[in-house]
Design an enzyme around this catalytic site. Structure first.
Site, PDB file in Angstrom:
ATOM      1  CB  SER A   1      62.195  62.352   0.948  1.00 42.74           C
ATOM      2  OG  SER A   1      62.535  62.053  -0.377  1.00 42.74           O
ATOM      3  CB  CYS A   2      60.168  66.906  -1.926  1.00 43.99           C
ATOM      4  SG  CYS A   2      61.625  67.816  -2.483  1.00 43.99           S
ATOM      5  N   PRO A   3      59.897  64.870  -4.265  1.00 41.77           N
ATOM      6  CG  PRO A   3      57.887  64.604  -5.418  1.00 41.77           C
ATOM      7  CD  PRO A   3      58.469  65.244  -4.195  1.00 41.77           C
TER       8      PRO A   3
ATOM      9  CB  THR B   1      64.069  67.670   0.812  1.00 42.54           C
ATOM     10  OG1 THR B   1      63.478  66.884  -0.226  1.00 42.54           O
ATOM     11  CG2 THR B   1      64.871  66.769   1.736  1.00 42.54           C
TER      12      THR B   1
END
Length: 464
Positions: free
Chosen positions: A8-10, A16
């Protein structure tokens, strides 16, 4: 071994899925089974089942924002940044082979253990909480900015004061929908920062606090506190709620704590703080920032563009990039799309520049890099800076300075020529979607930045 992973990334767009792909390939190359759950911008995909988690011999969490770890209690869990999931996938798998991974011993406890190479395994909790809020905020800014840009581009009528949309027209209605989307930006940012800190009980106090922070009428100011106040409200609400959750209360009150007591006390606490203490000072800071941006001329514009361009290119989607990106996105909502314009150019210069570099000097790159150049070019067209990561990972001393200089030059050209961007994204795709003003100079700025990056990196490669 059987492994499971969560990435998961921002923003939930590129990192991601790149991390998921790298982890899958690394595990399979070493003869292991792995299933990767992605928590991207469209939600959870490839969700891990309870049975798959039960059978797994290890868990990798490669994330740039908060991920619920309670379901992995009792498992060997390795928590790293999403960037490490991309760059160090093979080393992560090797850690499990050596048995060098700690067991997650309690609900939401931090995973401790030896560090990887020279990078910290887990991002700062403050950074993760902030990015959690930003990731939920971005769709609202995108919708608002795009609808406002489309309504102006297609329904605006030229007047001496600029484009004006006639009252009562369909495009004026669309404009108002875009403005409504913007009004959710700060409450969503605050709410999901608080949610990341204190879980579900923090959501309502965070959103209520964010709404109060964004509306100066609550504390007698002509302006709200903007995104700075939203960040403060989110953290205050989150930690206040977490404190209240930790209080010992009579058993008969416990059932109503999360649905009644905590939301009310948390909302009142953060609202009172803004109304009586910090609302006016933060609003003053935002008014000063707005005045500074309105008064920027000549050299100050150039300096701002250079700083933003360098930050965007430096870590290609990492924390430094996200700080500049968030600043630009927030300034759209504050009525300064001219700040996002240079950022939109800088975002696409690194992948496009490196893609062009491989086309101009194929002999200086391996066949794998040439293929990566094609992918980078395609990613650059849709504003994904991460396309430059494979090149920077292989040759950081030549690639990173080249993309930083190219992005700085492109951003300066965009700033000086009045390029604006009404959505928090970059690359030619934003021009196609009519989100950019002064489209010819947008493409000119991109072209100049790409040329500088391509020529500089090839010149440096020629001297190795």
């Amino acid at each position: 071994m059987r492994l499971v992973a969560v990435t998961s990334c921002p923003t939930g767009i590129a990192h991601t899925y790149m991390a998921a792909e790298k982890l899958t390939k690394a595990a399979q190359a070493r003869g292991h089974q792995i299933k990767v759950e992605t928590q991207g911008s469209i939600g959870v995909e490839n969700r891990l089942t309870d049975e798959e988690i039960r059978q797994a011999e290890g868990v990798i969490i490669a994330a740039g924002k908060g991920v619920d770890k309670d379901r992995f209690v009792g498992k060997r869990v390795l928590e790293v940044s999403v960037a490490d999931g991309i760059k160090l996938a093979d080393q992560l798998i090797e850690r499990f082979e050596r048995g060098d991974v700690p067991v997650l011993e309690g609900p939401s406890s931090e995973v401790q253990g030896p560090k990887l190479a020279t990078r910290a395994e887990v991002k700062s909790p403050i950074y993760q909480n902030l990015m959690n809020g930003v990731s939920y905020m971005i769709p609202f800014v995108v919708v608002g900015g795009l609808l406002i840009a489309l309504s102006l581009a297609l329904g605006g009528e030229p007047t001496p004061k600029g484009l004006v949309i006639p009252q009562g027209s369909m495009w004026n209605t669309i404009l108002q929908v875009g403005v409504a989307s913007f009004t959710f930006m700060v409450p969503i940012l605050s709410g999901f920062i608080a949610y990341s800190i204190a879980d579900r009980p923090g959501l309502a106090p965070g959103m209520v606090g964010g709404y109060v922070a964004a509306n100066g009428s609550f504390f007698g100011s002509a302006a709200g506190t903007g995104f700075i106040g939203g960040i403060v409200a989110g953290f205050v609400a989150g930690y206040v709620v977490r404190f209240i959750k930790g209080l010992r209360v009579p058993r008969m009150i416990q059932p109503v704590m999360p649905i009644l007591v905590i939301p009310i006390l948390g909302s009142l606490a953060v609202s009172a703080l803004f109304i009586f203490v910090i609302g006016r000072p933060i609003a003053g800071v935002m008014e000063g920032l707005t005045a500074f941006l309105n008064g920027m001329q000549g050299s100050s514009k150039v300096i701002l563009a250079m700083v933003l361009g360098a930050m965007i290119a430096f870590d290609m989607g990492g924390p430094v990039n996200k700080v500049a990106f968030m600043f630009g996105a927030a300034m759209i909502a504050e009525g300064h799309p001219e700040v996002m314009g240079p950022i939109a150019v800088a975002i696409c210069v690194p992948p496009l520049g490196l893609g062009v570099a491989t086309m101009l000097a194929r002999s200086r790159y391996s066949s794998e890099e040439v293929e990566a150049g094609k992918a980078a070019f395609a990613m650059g067209l849709v504003g994904i800076t991460e396309g430059a990561i494979p090149f920077a990972a292989r040759d950081p001393l030549r690639v990173i300075p080249s993309i930083m200089v190219g992005s700085m030059v492109g951003a300066v050209v965009a700033m000086l020529s009045g390029v604006t961007d009404h959505v928090p994204h970059g690359g030619p795709i934003v021009a196609v979607l009519q989100a950019v003003d002064n489209v010819p100079m947008f493409f000119a700025a991109v072209a100049v930045g790409v040329a500088v990056t391509a020529l500089m990196v090839n010149l440096l490669k020629g001297r190795q």
